[in-house]
Design a protein around this motif. Structure first.
Motif, PDB file in Angstrom:
ATOM      1  N   LYS A  22     -29.181   3.272  77.720  1.00 46.84           N
ATOM      2  CA  LYS A  22     -28.833   1.942  78.224  1.00 46.84           C
ATOM      3  C   LYS A  22     -28.548   1.938  79.719  1.00 46.84           C
ATOM      4  CE  LYS A  22     -24.726   0.086  77.754  1.00 46.84           C
ATOM      5  NZ  LYS A  22     -24.375  -0.393  79.102  1.00 46.84           N
ATOM      6  N   ASP A  23     -27.621   2.775  80.166  1.00 49.44           N
ATOM      7  CA  ASP A  23     -27.218   2.751  81.575  1.00 49.44           C
ATOM      8  C   ASP A  23     -28.319   3.249  82.497  1.00 49.44           C
ATOM      9  OD1 ASP A  23     -24.799   1.923  80.533  1.00 49.44           O
ATOM     10  OD2 ASP A  23     -23.602   3.482  81.502  1.00 49.44           O
ATOM     11  N   GLU A  24     -29.071   4.242  82.046  1.00 51.81           N
ATOM     12  CA  GLU A  24     -30.087   4.873  82.894  1.00 51.81           C
ATOM     13  C   GLU A  24     -31.496   4.343  82.628  1.00 51.81           C
ATOM     14  OE1 GLU A  24     -29.471   9.065  82.178  1.00 51.81           O
ATOM     15  OE2 GLU A  24     -27.308   8.809  82.425  1.00 51.81           O
ATOM     16  N   ASN A  25     -31.618   3.351  81.714  1.00 46.81           N
ATOM     17  CA  ASN A  25     -32.899   2.747  81.365  1.00 46.81           C
ATOM     18  C   ASN A  25     -33.916   3.810  80.936  1.00 46.81           C
ATOM     19  OD1 ASN A  25     -34.735   0.736  80.876  1.00 46.81           O
ATOM     20  ND2 ASN A  25     -35.365   0.515  83.003  1.00 46.81           N
ATOM     21  N   ARG A  26     -33.506   4.615  79.953  1.00 44.33           N
ATOM     22  CA  ARG A  26     -34.360   5.671  79.398  1.00 44.33           C
ATOM     23  C   ARG A  26     -34.498   5.454  77.892  1.00 44.33           C
ATOM     24  NH1 ARG A  26     -31.791  10.797  82.717  1.00 44.33           N
ATOM     25  NH2 ARG A  26     -32.788  10.281  84.704  1.00 44.33           N
ATOM     26  N   PRO A  27     -35.411   4.581  77.482  1.00 42.64           N
ATOM     27  CA  PRO A  27     -35.499   4.198  76.073  1.00 42.64           C
ATOM     28  C   PRO A  27     -35.679   5.358  75.102  1.00 42.64           C
ATOM     29  CG  PRO A  27     -36.879   2.765  77.428  1.00 42.64           C
ATOM     30  CD  PRO A  27     -36.369   3.854  78.326  1.00 42.64           C
ATOM     31  N   PHE A  28     -36.351   6.430  75.525  1.00 42.75           N
ATOM     32  CA  PHE A  28     -36.601   7.528  74.594  1.00 42.75           C
ATOM     33  C   PHE A  28     -35.314   8.159  74.065  1.00 42.75           C
ATOM     34  CE2 PHE A  28     -36.383   9.801  78.629  1.00 42.75           C
ATOM     35  CZ  PHE A  28     -35.738  10.975  78.312  1.00 42.75           C
ATOM     36  N   PHE A  29     -34.200   8.016  74.797  1.00 43.99           N
ATOM     37  CA  PHE A  29     -32.934   8.567  74.311  1.00 43.99           C
ATOM     38  C   PHE A  29     -32.410   7.832  73.084  1.00 43.99           C
ATOM     39  CE2 PHE A  29     -32.420  10.956  78.286  1.00 43.99           C
ATOM     40  CZ  PHE A  29     -31.801  12.098  77.819  1.00 43.99           C
ATOM     41  N   MET A  30     -32.947   6.643  72.785  1.00 44.16           N
ATOM     42  CA  MET A  30     -32.462   5.908  71.612  1.00 44.16           C
ATOM     43  C   MET A  30     -32.784   6.646  70.319  1.00 44.16           C
ATOM     44  SD  MET A  30     -30.728   3.286  72.635  1.00 44.16           S
ATOM     45  CE  MET A  30     -30.758   1.721  71.772  1.00 44.16           C
ATOM     46  N   THR A  31     -33.837   7.476  70.312  1.00 42.06           N
ATOM     47  CA  THR A  31     -34.139   8.262  69.107  1.00 42.06           C
ATOM     48  C   THR A  31     -33.074   9.337  68.876  1.00 42.06           C
ATOM     49  OG1 THR A  31     -35.538   9.848  70.287  1.00 42.06           O
ATOM     50  CG2 THR A  31     -36.619   7.889  69.352  1.00 42.06           C
ATOM     51  N   ARG A  32     -32.315   9.664  69.904  1.00 41.63           N
ATOM     52  CA  ARG A  32     -31.231  10.647  69.793  1.00 41.63           C
ATOM     53  C   ARG A  32     -29.882   9.979  69.559  1.00 41.63           C
ATOM     54  NH1 ARG A  32     -32.790  14.580  74.909  1.00 41.63           N
ATOM     55  NH2 ARG A  32     -35.003  14.766  74.403  1.00 41.63           N
ATOM     56  N   ALA A  33     -29.901   8.647  69.445  1.00 43.62           N
ATOM     57  CA  ALA A  33     -28.654   7.911  69.251  1.00 43.62           C
ATOM     58  C   ALA A  33     -28.624   7.119  67.945  1.00 43.62           C
ATOM     59  CB  ALA A  33     -28.421   6.951  70.427  1.00 43.62           C
ATOM     60  N   PHE A  34     -29.760   6.510  67.564  1.00 40.53           N
ATOM     61  CA  PHE A  34     -29.775   5.601  66.419  1.00 40.53           C
ATOM     62  C   PHE A  34     -30.773   6.034  65.364  1.00 40.53           C
ATOM     63  CE2 PHE A  34     -28.009   2.954  69.759  1.00 40.53           C
ATOM     64  CZ  PHE A  34     -27.008   2.256  69.097  1.00 40.53           C
ATOM     65  N   ALA A  35     -30.393   5.858  64.101  1.00 37.12           N
ATOM     66  CA  ALA A  35     -31.326   6.021  62.992  1.00 37.12           C
ATOM     67  C   ALA A  35     -32.386   4.922  63.075  1.00 37.12           C
ATOM     68  CB  ALA A  35     -30.574   5.940  61.666  1.00 37.12           C
ATOM     69  N   SER A  36     -33.544   5.162  62.484  1.00 38.44           N
ATOM     70  CA  SER A  36     -34.654   4.201  62.618  1.00 38.44           C
ATOM     71  C   SER A  36     -34.325   2.834  62.025  1.00 38.44           C
ATOM     72  CB  SER A  36     -35.915   4.759  61.965  1.00 38.44           C
ATOM     73  OG  SER A  36     -35.700   4.987  60.588  1.00 38.44           O
ATOM     74  N   ASP A  37     -33.465   2.796  61.001  1.00 41.14           N
ATOM     75  CA  ASP A  37     -33.123   1.522  60.360  1.00 41.14           C
ATOM     76  C   ASP A  37     -31.736   1.020  60.756  1.00 41.14           C
ATOM     77  OD1 ASP A  37     -31.680   3.511  59.095  1.00 41.14           O
ATOM     78  OD2 ASP A  37     -32.074   2.792  57.065  1.00 41.14           O
ATOM     79  N   ALA A  38     -31.239   1.447  61.907  1.00 41.22           N
ATOM     80  CA  ALA A  38     -29.892   1.070  62.360  1.00 41.22           C
ATOM     81  C   ALA A  38     -29.809  -0.432  62.620  1.00 41.22           C
ATOM     82  CB  ALA A  38     -29.537   1.842  63.622  1.00 41.22           C
ATOM     83  N   SER A  39     -28.568  -0.926  62.653  1.00 44.43           N
ATOM     84  CA  SER A  39     -28.340  -2.345  62.931  1.00 44.43           C
ATOM     85  C   SER A  39     -27.369  -2.507  64.088  1.00 44.43           C
ATOM     86  CB  SER A  39     -27.795  -3.060  61.687  1.00 44.43           C
ATOM     87  OG  SER A  39     -26.507  -2.569  61.361  1.00 44.43           O
ATOM     88  N   LEU A  40     -27.548  -3.605  64.814  1.00 43.42           N
ATOM     89  CA  LEU A  40     -26.692  -3.967  65.934  1.00 43.42           C
ATOM     90  C   LEU A  40     -26.159  -5.360  65.701  1.00 43.42           C
ATOM     91  CD1 LEU A  40     -25.683  -3.631  68.961  1.00 43.42           C
ATOM     92  CD2 LEU A  40     -27.838  -4.760  69.598  1.00 43.42           C
ATOM     93  N   LYS A  41     -24.866  -5.541  65.939  1.00 41.13           N
ATOM     94  CA  LYS A  41     -24.256  -6.867  65.910  1.00 41.13           C
ATOM     95  C   LYS A  41     -23.527  -7.071  67.228  1.00 41.13           C
ATOM     96  CE  LYS A  41     -20.897  -9.815  63.606  1.00 41.13           C
ATOM     97  NZ  LYS A  41     -19.817  -9.895  62.607  1.00 41.13           N
ATOM     98  N   MET A  42     -23.741  -8.212  67.844  1.00 44.35           N
ATOM     99  CA  MET A  42     -23.073  -8.551  69.101  1.00 44.35           C
ATOM    100  C   MET A  42     -22.059  -9.662  68.839  1.00 44.35           C
ATOM    101  SD  MET A  42     -24.636  -6.617  71.380  1.00 44.35           S
ATOM    102  CE  MET A  42     -23.979  -7.342  72.868  1.00 44.35           C
ATOM    103  N   THR A  43     -20.824  -9.445  69.259  1.00 43.60           N
ATOM    104  CA  THR A  43     -19.785 -10.465  69.184  1.00 43.60           C
ATOM    105  C   THR A  43     -19.378 -10.798  70.605  1.00 43.60           C
ATOM    106  OG1 THR A  43     -18.999  -9.582  67.073  1.00 43.60           O
ATOM    107  CG2 THR A  43     -17.481 -11.004  68.289  1.00 43.60           C
ATOM    108  N   LEU A  44     -19.703 -12.010  71.047  1.00 39.91           N
ATOM    109  CA  LEU A  44     -19.430 -12.426  72.420  1.00 39.91           C
ATOM    110  C   LEU A  44     -18.223 -13.347  72.449  1.00 39.91           C
ATOM    111  CD1 LEU A  44     -23.067 -13.227  73.608  1.00 39.91           C
ATOM    112  CD2 LEU A  44     -21.881 -11.049  73.649  1.00 39.91           C
ATOM    113  N   ARG A  45     -17.198 -12.938  73.162  1.00 37.01           N
ATOM    114  CA  ARG A  45     -16.015 -13.776  73.333  1.00 37.01           C
ATOM    115  C   ARG A  45     -15.975 -14.362  74.740  1.00 37.01           C
ATOM    116  NH1 ARG A  45     -12.275  -9.857  69.661  1.00 37.01           N
ATOM    117  NH2 ARG A  45     -13.133 -10.606  67.705  1.00 37.01           N
ATOM    118  N   THR A  46     -17.152 -14.429  75.342  1.00 36.77           N
ATOM    119  CA  THR A  46     -17.330 -14.977  76.677  1.00 36.77           C
ATOM    120  C   THR A  46     -18.703 -15.638  76.734  1.00 36.77           C
ATOM    121  OG1 THR A  46     -17.542 -14.431  79.018  1.00 36.77           O
ATOM    122  CG2 THR A  46     -18.189 -12.738  77.467  1.00 36.77           C
ATOM    123  N   ALA A  47     -18.827 -16.653  77.558  1.00 36.75           N
ATOM    124  CA  ALA A  47     -20.118 -17.309  77.744  1.00 36.75           C
ATOM    125  C   ALA A  47     -20.830 -16.779  78.988  1.00 36.75           C
ATOM    126  CB  ALA A  47     -19.923 -18.819  77.863  1.00 36.75           C
TER     127      ALA A  47
END
Length: 195
Positions: A22-47
């Protein structure tokens, strides 16, 4: 809590790989962070910032948190405000975070804070779920950049603590909402602190 062998992923290394992506804009590192079927939920308390509320699957998460995010922001520094332990293999881990970055188009500075709630699978040890809560996101003028990034780059990255963030912050009044959130339960202010 399980202990990892020297070569296997740990909770800390998975979390670090997420920030490499995320910080370094290196998408290939996502395979070392998340399972293929992972889920993300965003909760925004700001507009003050926009994200889709959900993403399902590693590719969709990568598109949201790395590729699309990286088109808009640069000089991204995300700090974890707690550490899981170098060798820990946790099923769940929650910690506060703090971020500073700037918008590519305008140079304006963004500073924000919130909470990560992680869930991990055992084998291979990767994230299966991440809930990102954004409590506050501030939009500061571009001319605050030298002060903000001069400060940010002195902090231990990517793990630091709220007290260090608050006590070393430059005296920019507009940052007060983030500093106040970070102080809650984490920081004992010296008399007369204004940040």
């Amino acid at each position: 809590m399980s202990i990892a062998s020297a070569s296997s992923p740990t909770t800390a290394s998975v979390m670090r790989n997420y920030l490499h992506a995320k910080d370094e804009n290196r998408p290939f590192f996502m395979t070392r962070a998340f399972a293929s079927d992972a889920s993300l939920k965003m909760t925004l308390r700001t507009a003050a910032i926009a994200f889709p509320p959900h993403a399902h699957g590693r590719e969709a998460i990568t598109e949201t948190l790395v590729r699309t995010f990286g088109q808009t922001y640069e000089n991204v520094y995300t700090f974890y405000l707690d550490h899981p332990g170098e060798q820990a293999l946790l099923e769940d881990y929650a910690c506060d975070w703090f971020v500073a970055m700037n918008e590519k188009a305008s140079g304006r500075v963004r500073i924000g804070c919130g909470r990560y709630d992680w869930t991990f699978q055992r084998e291979p040890h990767l994230a299966t779920s991440l809930v990102i809560t954004i409590e506050t996101m501030l939009d500061l003028p571009a001319d605050t950049g030298p002060s903000v990034f001069g400060w940010i780059t002195t902090l231990p990255y990517p793990w630091t603590d709220a007290e260090r963030v608050v006590q070393t912050a430059p005296p920019i009044e507009a940052m007060a909402p983030v500093m106040q959130w970070l102080r809650r339960g984490h920081v004992t202010d010296p008399v007369g602190s204004t940040a």
